[in-house]
Design a protein around this motif. Structure first.
Motif, PDB file in Angstrom:
ATOM      1  N   TRP A  44      10.014   1.546  -2.360  1.00 34.82           N
ATOM      2  CA  TRP A  44      10.684   1.665  -1.067  1.00 34.82           C
ATOM      3  C   TRP A  44      12.112   1.091  -1.036  1.00 34.82           C
ATOM      4  O   TRP A  44      12.163   0.034  -1.611  1.00 34.82           O
TER       5      TRP A  44
ATOM      6  N   TYR B 235      11.174   6.570  -0.331  1.00 33.85           N
ATOM      7  CA  TYR B 235       9.850   5.936  -0.905  1.00 33.85           C
ATOM      8  C   TYR B 235       9.212   7.040  -2.085  1.00 33.85           C
ATOM      9  O   TYR B 235       9.505   7.912  -1.978  1.00 33.85           O
ATOM     10  N   LYS B 236       8.643   6.191  -2.962  1.00 31.64           N
ATOM     11  CA  LYS B 236       7.823   7.245  -4.180  1.00 31.64           C
ATOM     12  C   LYS B 236       6.852   6.069  -4.577  1.00 31.64           C
ATOM     13  O   LYS B 236       7.160   4.948  -4.991  1.00 31.64           O
TER      14      LYS B 236
ATOM     15  N   LYS C  73       4.801   3.129  -4.773  1.00 35.99           N
ATOM     16  CA  LYS C  73       4.852   1.640  -4.212  1.00 35.99           C
ATOM     17  C   LYS C  73       6.307   1.205  -3.995  1.00 35.99           C
ATOM     18  O   LYS C  73       6.763   0.144  -3.683  1.00 35.99           O
TER      19      LYS C  73
ATOM     20  N   ASN D  79       0.778  -1.284   0.087  1.00 37.49           N
ATOM     21  CA  ASN D  79       0.002  -0.172  -0.054  1.00 37.49           C
ATOM     22  C   ASN D  79       0.982   1.264  -0.138  1.00 37.49           C
ATOM     23  O   ASN D  79       1.643   1.392   0.836  1.00 37.49           O
ATOM     24  N   ALA D  80       0.572   1.935  -0.939  1.00 43.23           N
ATOM     25  CA  ALA D  80       1.623   3.243  -1.097  1.00 43.23           C
ATOM     26  C   ALA D  80       1.513   3.968   0.090  1.00 43.23           C
ATOM     27  O   ALA D  80       2.468   5.196   0.261  1.00 43.23           O
ATOM     28  N   LYS D  81       0.472   4.119   0.514  1.00 39.90           N
ATOM     29  CA  LYS D  81       0.079   4.984   1.874  1.00 39.90           C
ATOM     30  C   LYS D  81       0.781   4.347   3.286  1.00 39.90           C
ATOM     31  O   LYS D  81       0.981   5.180   4.211  1.00 39.90           O
ATOM     32  N   GLN D  82       1.063   3.348   3.176  1.00 39.64           N
ATOM     33  CA  GLN D  82       1.982   2.680   4.172  1.00 39.64           C
ATOM     34  C   GLN D  82       3.639   2.494   3.739  1.00 39.64           C
ATOM     35  O   GLN D  82       3.571   1.402   3.069  1.00 39.64           O
ATOM     36  N   HIS D  83       4.461   3.420   4.019  1.00 41.16           N
ATOM     37  CA  HIS D  83       5.694   3.627   3.489  1.00 41.16           C
ATOM     38  C   HIS D  83       6.745   3.699   4.662  1.00 41.16           C
ATOM     39  O   HIS D  83       7.893   4.378   4.270  1.00 41.16           O
TER      40      HIS D  83
END
Length: 383
Positions: free
Chosen positions: A322, A317-318, A320, A264-268
């Motif tokens: 990391w 990160y950017k 998805k 999840n891109a929001k969990q980085h």
């Protein structure tokens, strides 16, 4: 040395009998740089004034001797050895990784290999050999330790006969507590090798169902919730406690990072769920691996960098993607830590994974330059 590599040492003093020592044995100030030939990093660019030792990876073992691994290697040998004209203190070694089971067998075979290998190293003007067997089985431990003793003994005899400097012997040591505690006899290593690089990297990389959350490739200090042995400081302390001589211990520093694809891109953040290795980097296009050039390019393309002051490393990160990577600050902290512990120096894997393109700010090879500057400012040894 796994997927990548680099190292340290110089300053010979004369002795009247058998073994002459180098500054690596007296501790501090050593920067050992591994180099692997690639199309984008010619041997002429190896930073021979920033490294005390250069180790070429790799040679091959075949028919009880050393042979070049690929066409063109002899020309590379000439370039690397030729640097000694411009930096007389530089030592150039050849690393061996594959083929050990064919020679680490009986005493006669080991002696035959040592004779042939020493002849090969002398013929091409190398200053020593790096044993990077990844890894002997537990049942092969005693033979491997015997092999190292035989090689040292025969190289000592060779040096006497030639009235020449003794060939150096270095090693690359495993990155986990189990390997450290089972694969090596430190009494034998301390007596027979000149230095050993602890491969303090690849602590984490994406492996399905095994290592599928984001983690640091090479933290100086393990983050909260992780074993202390999954860090440079924790692993080195294990080796020292087991008996590896501090003055022969080099802290392995990577110039590359490990990348992940986030669930999840929001969990980085650190320990975020991941579903795969990272997509190929923006420059070198390696899946799951970022050279420093890739990391700098990613930052220019809008990636966010986060510094972890507890573990002494950054990540970026950017979307998805990391990446746990190294930067000038993180490598300098490791150098200062190594010096503060009285260790022999650092070993870098690898020269060709630093930035040569100008993608990163500062001079060419910014990580190796940062390592050299930190060593020069903290070590009492002349570089």
């Amino acid at each position: 040395m796994g997927t990548f590599k680099c190292f340290v040492g110089a300053l010979i003093f004369t002795c009247l009998v058998t073994i002459c020592s180098t500054s690596i044995e007296n501790g501090g100030g050593n920067i050992v740089c591994y180099y692997h030939n690639t199309s984008y990093f010619p041997p002429s660019e190896v930073p021979y004034r920033l490294c005390t030792h250069v180790i070429y990876a790799f040679g091959s073992i075949s028919n009880d001797t050393i042979v070049p691994e690929k066409p063109g290697d002899l020309a590379i040998y000439d370039v690397l050895v030729g640097f000694k004209k411009w930096n007389p203190k530089l030592k150039v070694l050849l690393s061996l990784q594959h083929g050990f089971p064919s020679v680490v067998t009986d005493t006669d075979t080991m002696k035959r290999f040592a004779t042939n290998a020493i002849g090969f190293l002398r013929h091409y003007h190398f200053d020593g050999v790096d044993f990077d067997w990844e890894f002997p089985k537990l049942s092969q431990k005693s033979k491997f330790m015997q092999f190292i003793q035989i090689f040292r003994d025969m190289s000592s005899r060779d040096a006497k006969l030639r009235s020449a400097d003794l060939l150096l012997i270095s090693m690359a040591l495993g990155n986990n507590k189990y390997q450290a505690s089972t694969l090596y006899d430190y009494t034998i290593l301390n007596k027979n090798i000149d230095f050993a690089t602890i491969m303090a990297y690849d602590f984490h990389m994406y492996i399905p169902n095994v290592d599928n959350i984001t983690g640091y490739n090479s933290a100086l200090v393990a983050p909260k919730g992780e074993s202390p042995y999954y860090s440079t400081s924790g692993l080195v302390k294990v080796y020292l406690a087991l008996g590896l001589a501090p003055e022969k211990t080099l802290v392995g520093i990577p110039t590359y990072g490990r990348s992940y694809t986030l669930a999840n891109a929001k969990q980085h953040g650190l320990h975020a769920p991941a579903v795969a290795k990272g997509d190929p980097g923006p420059v070198r296009r390696l899946r799951g691996v970022y050279t420093y050039t890739d990391s700098c390019a990613a930052l220019k393309l809008g990636a966010v960098s986060v510094w972890d002051s507890t573990s002494g490393v950054p990540y970026l990160y950017k979307g998805k993607t990391w990446v746990s990577y190294a930067n000038e600050k993180s490598v300098a902290e490791k150098v200062r830590w190594a010096v503060s512990k009285g260790l022999g120096g650092v070993g870098v894997w690898a020269t060709h994974l630093d930035d040569l393109t100008g993608e990163c700010p500062g001079p060419k090879l910014p990580l190796i330059n940062a390592i050299h500057s930190a060593m020069k400012s903290t070590s009492n040894h002349e570089l």
